[in-house]
Design a protein around this motif. Structure first.
Motif, PDB file in Angstrom:
ATOM      1  N   HIS A 232      -6.634  -5.816  16.074  1.00 42.27           N
ATOM      2  CA  HIS A 232      -8.151  -5.323  15.628  1.00 42.27           C
ATOM      3  C   HIS A 232      -7.496  -4.182  14.345  1.00 42.27           C
ATOM      4  CE1 HIS A 232     -11.789  -6.838  18.472  1.00 42.27           C
ATOM      5  NE2 HIS A 232     -10.789  -7.817  17.990  1.00 42.27           N
ATOM      6  N   GLU A 233      -6.487  -4.970  13.622  1.00 44.81           N
ATOM      7  CA  GLU A 233      -5.921  -4.607  12.992  1.00 44.81           C
ATOM      8  C   GLU A 233      -4.999  -5.223  12.144  1.00 44.81           C
ATOM      9  OE1 GLU A 233      -3.200  -1.050  13.493  1.00 44.81           O
ATOM     10  OE2 GLU A 233      -1.541  -2.501  14.423  1.00 44.81           O
ATOM     11  N   ALA A 234      -4.863  -5.215  10.690  1.00 47.12           N
ATOM     12  CA  ALA A 234      -3.556  -6.592   9.290  1.00 47.12           C
ATOM     13  C   ALA A 234      -2.903  -5.524   9.621  1.00 47.12           C
ATOM     14  CB  ALA A 234      -4.690  -6.236   9.229  1.00 47.12           C
ATOM     15  N   VAL A 235      -1.623  -5.080   9.338  1.00 51.10           N
ATOM     16  CA  VAL A 235      -0.529  -4.658   8.916  1.00 51.10           C
ATOM     17  C   VAL A 235      -0.044  -5.372   7.562  1.00 51.10           C
ATOM     18  CG1 VAL A 235       1.855  -3.964   9.263  1.00 51.10           C
ATOM     19  CG2 VAL A 235       0.440  -4.416  11.279  1.00 51.10           C
ATOM     20  N   PHE A 236       0.167  -4.406   6.618  1.00 55.76           N
ATOM     21  CA  PHE A 236       0.820  -4.948   5.591  1.00 55.76           C
ATOM     22  C   PHE A 236       2.487  -4.992   5.330  1.00 55.76           C
ATOM     23  CE2 PHE A 236      -4.231  -4.709   4.974  1.00 55.76           C
ATOM     24  CZ  PHE A 236      -4.348  -5.755   4.836  1.00 55.76           C
ATOM     25  N   LEU A 237       2.843  -5.203   3.633  1.00 55.86           N
ATOM     26  CA  LEU A 237       4.064  -4.998   3.701  1.00 55.86           C
ATOM     27  C   LEU A 237       3.813  -5.182   1.521  1.00 55.86           C
ATOM     28  CD1 LEU A 237       6.589  -6.052   5.114  1.00 55.86           C
ATOM     29  CD2 LEU A 237       6.603  -3.996   4.819  1.00 55.86           C
ATOM     30  N   ASN A 238       4.194  -4.344   0.636  1.00 56.43           N
ATOM     31  CA  ASN A 238       3.731  -5.044  -0.306  1.00 56.43           C
ATOM     32  C   ASN A 238       4.986  -4.453  -1.266  1.00 56.43           C
ATOM     33  OD1 ASN A 238       2.698  -4.196  -3.236  1.00 56.43           O
ATOM     34  ND2 ASN A 238       0.969  -3.287  -1.955  1.00 56.43           N
ATOM     35  N   TYR A 239       5.262  -5.434  -1.944  1.00 59.96           N
ATOM     36  CA  TYR A 239       6.370  -5.742  -2.847  1.00 59.96           C
ATOM     37  C   TYR A 239       5.660  -5.143  -4.814  1.00 59.96           C
ATOM     38  CZ  TYR A 239       9.353  -6.708   1.256  1.00 59.96           C
ATOM     39  OH  TYR A 239      10.139  -7.004   2.399  1.00 59.96           O
ATOM     40  N   GLY A 240       5.168  -4.360  -4.241  1.00 59.63           N
ATOM     41  CA  GLY A 240       4.321  -4.487  -5.837  1.00 59.63           C
ATOM     42  C   GLY A 240       3.444  -4.763  -6.061  1.00 59.63           C
ATOM     43  N   HIS A 241       2.936  -5.356  -5.285  1.00 57.56           N
ATOM     44  CA  HIS A 241       1.593  -6.617  -5.685  1.00 57.56           C
ATOM     45  C   HIS A 241       0.273  -5.408  -5.816  1.00 57.56           C
ATOM     46  CE1 HIS A 241       0.414 -10.361  -6.207  1.00 57.56           C
ATOM     47  NE2 HIS A 241      -0.555 -10.134  -5.296  1.00 57.56           N
ATOM     48  N   PRO A 242      -0.935  -6.275  -6.137  1.00 60.35           N
ATOM     49  CA  PRO A 242      -2.085  -5.176  -6.312  1.00 60.35           C
ATOM     50  C   PRO A 242      -2.821  -5.085  -4.471  1.00 60.35           C
ATOM     51  CG  PRO A 242      -2.033  -7.018  -8.209  1.00 60.35           C
ATOM     52  CD  PRO A 242      -1.039  -7.262  -7.820  1.00 60.35           C
ATOM     53  N   ALA A 243      -3.499  -3.769  -5.281  1.00 56.42           N
ATOM     54  CA  ALA A 243      -3.776  -3.425  -2.863  1.00 56.42           C
ATOM     55  C   ALA A 243      -4.755  -4.298  -2.858  1.00 56.42           C
ATOM     56  CB  ALA A 243      -4.205  -2.273  -3.586  1.00 56.42           C
ATOM     57  N   PRO A 244      -4.777  -5.264  -1.915  1.00 60.33           N
ATOM     58  CA  PRO A 244      -5.999  -5.857  -1.057  1.00 60.33           C
ATOM     59  C   PRO A 244      -7.236  -5.075  -0.662  1.00 60.33           C
ATOM     60  CG  PRO A 244      -4.334  -4.715   0.958  1.00 60.33           C
ATOM     61  CD  PRO A 244      -4.076  -4.349  -0.266  1.00 60.33           C
ATOM     62  N   LEU A 245      -7.783  -6.208  -0.757  1.00 56.86           N
ATOM     63  CA  LEU A 245      -9.490  -5.548  -0.984  1.00 56.86           C
ATOM     64  C   LEU A 245      -9.674  -6.205   0.124  1.00 56.86           C
ATOM     65  CD1 LEU A 245     -11.657  -4.640  -1.980  1.00 56.86           C
ATOM     66  CD2 LEU A 245     -12.346  -7.223  -2.747  1.00 56.86           C
ATOM     67  N   VAL A 246     -10.296  -5.345   1.199  1.00 53.42           N
ATOM     68  CA  VAL A 246     -11.247  -5.127   3.146  1.00 53.42           C
ATOM     69  C   VAL A 246     -12.295  -4.919   2.652  1.00 53.42           C
ATOM     70  CG1 VAL A 246     -11.070  -4.212   5.333  1.00 53.42           C
ATOM     71  CG2 VAL A 246      -8.774  -4.982   3.474  1.00 53.42           C
ATOM     72  N   ILE A 247     -13.405  -5.743   2.760  1.00 47.68           N
ATOM     73  CA  ILE A 247     -14.578  -5.715   3.092  1.00 47.68           C
ATOM     74  C   ILE A 247     -15.606  -5.208   4.164  1.00 47.68           C
ATOM     75  CG2 ILE A 247     -16.819  -6.743   2.002  1.00 47.68           C
ATOM     76  CD1 ILE A 247     -15.029  -8.333   0.392  1.00 47.68           C
ATOM     77  N   ARG A 248     -15.736  -4.689   4.692  1.00 43.24           N
ATOM     78  CA  ARG A 248     -16.455  -4.146   5.795  1.00 43.24           C
ATOM     79  C   ARG A 248     -17.367  -4.881   6.184  1.00 43.24           C
ATOM     80  NH1 ARG A 248     -11.419  -2.965   8.482  1.00 43.24           N
ATOM     81  NH2 ARG A 248     -10.733  -0.954   7.231  1.00 43.24           N
ATOM     82  N   GLU A 249     -17.432  -5.430   7.630  1.00 42.82           N
ATOM     83  CA  GLU A 249     -19.147  -6.239   7.594  1.00 42.82           C
ATOM     84  C   GLU A 249     -20.118  -5.234   7.784  1.00 42.82           C
ATOM     85  OE1 GLU A 249     -20.946  -7.804  12.326  1.00 42.82           O
ATOM     86  OE2 GLU A 249     -19.322  -6.298  11.620  1.00 42.82           O
ATOM     87  N   ARG A 250     -19.789  -3.951   7.452  1.00 41.92           N
ATOM     88  CA  ARG A 250     -21.870  -2.353   6.976  1.00 41.92           C
ATOM     89  C   ARG A 250     -21.502  -3.040   5.172  1.00 41.92           C
ATOM     90  NH1 ARG A 250     -17.721   0.485   8.820  1.00 41.92           N
ATOM     91  NH2 ARG A 250     -16.653   1.912   7.806  1.00 41.92           N
ATOM     92  N   GLY A 251     -20.357  -3.837   4.715  1.00 44.41           N
ATOM     93  CA  GLY A 251     -20.867  -3.831   3.224  1.00 44.41           C
ATOM     94  C   GLY A 251     -19.658  -2.864   2.489  1.00 44.41           C
ATOM     95  N   ASP A 252     -19.247  -2.304   2.834  1.00 44.16           N
ATOM     96  CA  ASP A 252     -18.163  -1.192   1.838  1.00 44.16           C
ATOM     97  C   ASP A 252     -16.738  -1.481   1.340  1.00 44.16           C
ATOM     98  OD1 ASP A 252     -18.307  -0.988   4.706  1.00 44.16           O
ATOM     99  OD2 ASP A 252     -17.055   1.461   4.579  1.00 44.16           O
ATOM    100  N   ALA A 253     -16.075  -1.230   0.667  1.00 41.72           N
ATOM    101  CA  ALA A 253     -15.614  -1.727   0.957  1.00 41.72           C
ATOM    102  C   ALA A 253     -14.014  -0.977   0.359  1.00 41.72           C
ATOM    103  CB  ALA A 253     -14.897  -3.114  -0.727  1.00 41.72           C
ATOM    104  N   GLU A 254     -12.662  -1.790   0.661  1.00 48.54           N
ATOM    105  CA  GLU A 254     -11.441  -0.687   0.458  1.00 48.54           C
ATOM    106  C   GLU A 254     -10.139  -0.994  -0.179  1.00 48.54           C
ATOM    107  OE1 GLU A 254      -9.654   1.430   3.694  1.00 48.54           O
ATOM    108  OE2 GLU A 254     -11.258   0.890   4.996  1.00 48.54           O
ATOM    109  N   PHE A 255      -9.722  -0.114  -0.484  1.00 46.80           N
ATOM    110  CA  PHE A 255      -8.156  -0.880  -1.410  1.00 46.80           C
ATOM    111  C   PHE A 255      -7.314  -0.405  -1.137  1.00 46.80           C
ATOM    112  CE2 PHE A 255     -11.319  -2.861  -5.286  1.00 46.80           C
ATOM    113  CZ  PHE A 255     -10.739  -3.180  -5.305  1.00 46.80           C
ATOM    114  N   PRO A 256      -6.614  -0.360   0.330  1.00 47.35           N
ATOM    115  CA  PRO A 256      -6.156   0.030   1.005  1.00 47.35           C
ATOM    116  C   PRO A 256      -4.196   0.567   0.305  1.00 47.35           C
ATOM    117  CG  PRO A 256      -6.506  -1.792   1.713  1.00 47.35           C
ATOM    118  CD  PRO A 256      -7.300  -2.298   1.303  1.00 47.35           C
ATOM    119  N   GLN A 257      -3.851   1.585   0.087  1.00 45.91           N
ATOM    120  CA  GLN A 257      -2.499   1.292  -0.412  1.00 45.91           C
ATOM    121  C   GLN A 257      -1.521   1.994   0.160  1.00 45.91           C
ATOM    122  OE1 GLN A 257      -2.423   1.474  -4.192  1.00 45.91           O
ATOM    123  NE2 GLN A 257      -4.743   1.286  -4.234  1.00 45.91           N
TER     124      GLN A 257
END
Length: 354
Positions: A232-257
């Motif tokens: 129940h987690e996502a692992v990211f590797l970011n090579y100079g790319h725009p941050a992903p958008l994570v939208i929670r089930e309750r509706g709030d959103a975040e851009f994890p850096q």
């Protein structure tokens, strides 16, 4: 960014020869032969060569010659050389227009063949993503800035590996056939590494080596890699790319850096540190949107960027494909004129029940 200027459409260009010859005929009759409007009849076949083939240009050339003879007789210009000079002008412009139209038609056919090959190549590279992968529901949207060729430099892939669902979204420097070639290198390396490597960091390191070996000069690819396992987690590797958008089930959103920003693929082996993996909770009911900068850098008439973080309400449709299409339609409505950059979006939904 300034709004796109309106372009003259094919229908307007198609009507121009008739309108111009009619205007010259009226002006010659009203003003008389003293001004010398008669040679301007050649504008008809000249504009005819811009749309259509050499036959259409020849037809307007014949019509222009008939009109030239009629106006010449009306103005008594054949009693001197002016009438014959005007006819020679019309014939010369018609011949040149026919040659130009034939060359243009041949080049358009060659370009259509190249576009067809490029489109087939890109369809082979960007295969349809699976509708479901493990507990995930997936949907993808791709809009190319090269509207005439419908090809671009963005890439995406979803691989169900023994180590989890692995995803890549990337943006190749440049556009057109060169970008498609670079995307082939990146996707080929990712598809192989995603199955073989035990960790996402291993996938990234292998991808970095492959891209650095294949790319020449200062070409590079921004990319984000993601891995969704059973924790129940996502692992990211970011090579100079725009941050992903994570939208929670309750509706709030975040851009994890990422904890530290890394260089794009193709530039990381030149002494800089690679990206550091970082984890983000990703549970049933959550959504993950990976995208390229053609989405967030789209501008409206006032020059404002597309507010992606404020558009999460558009992704409420139960069907992922319909939800993503709604977001894409809103993005297209936000921009002014044709898109200036490729825009790819990959939506992943963690289903409540696998």
């Amino acid at each position: 960014m300034e709004p796109e200027k309106a372009q003259v459409g094919p229908a307007v260009l198609a009507c121009m020869p008739i309108a111009l010859m009619a205007a010259v005929a009226v002006a010659d009759i009203v003003v008389g032969p003293g001004v010398g409007f008669l040679p301007l009849v050649s504008l008809g076949p000249a504009f005819a060569s811009l749309v259509g083939g050499w036959r259409r240009t020849a037809q307007f050339g014949v019509a222009a010659l008939v009109l030239c003879v009629g106006l010449g007789l009306y103005d008594n210009l054949f009693e001197e050389r002016r009438g014959f000079t005007a006819m020679a002008s019309v014939a010369g412009v018609t011949a040149a227009g026919m040659a130009a139209a034939a060359i243009r038609s041949r080049r358009e056919a060659e370009l259509a063949s190249v576009r067809s090959v490029a489109e087939v190549a890109q369809r082979v590279l960007l295969r349809p993503v699976p509708l479901t992968a493990g507990p995930l529901q997936a949907a993808v949207s791709y809009t190319s800035a090269a509207a005439e060729a419908r090809i671009g430099g963005d890439l995406y892939e979803v691989v169900a590996s023994p180590h989890g669902i692995r995803v890549i979204v990337g943006d190749v420097q440049g556009k057109g056939l060169a970008a498609v070639e670079t995307a082939a290198v990146v996707l080929g390396a990712f598809r192989e590494a995603a199955h073989d490597e035990k960790t996402l960091l291993g996938v990234g390191e292998r991808l970095e080596r492959s891209v650095d070996r294949e790319l020449e000069g200062e070409k590079f690819v921004t990319a984000i890699l993601a891995e969704i396992g059973s924790e129940h987690e996502a692992v990211f590797l970011n090579y100079g790319h725009p941050a992903p958008l994570v939208i929670r089930e309750r509706g709030d959103a975040e851009f994890p850096q990422p904890p530290a920003f890394a260089l794009p693929l193709g530039l990381g082996l030149h002494g800089a540190d690679g990206p550091t993996p970082f984890q983000v909770p990703f549970a049933p009911g959550d959504q993950l949107l990976l995208y390229t900068d053609g989405v967030t850098e789209a501008r409206d008439a006032r020059g404002d960027f597309y507010p992606l973080g404020e558009k999460v309400e558009l992704l409420k449709d139960k069907d992922a494909r319909r939800a993503l299409e709604t977001l894409r339609a809103d993005l297209m409505a936000h921009g002014v004129g044709p898109p200036h950059d490729d825009a790819a979006m990959l939506l992943l939904r963690y289903r409540d029940q696998p």
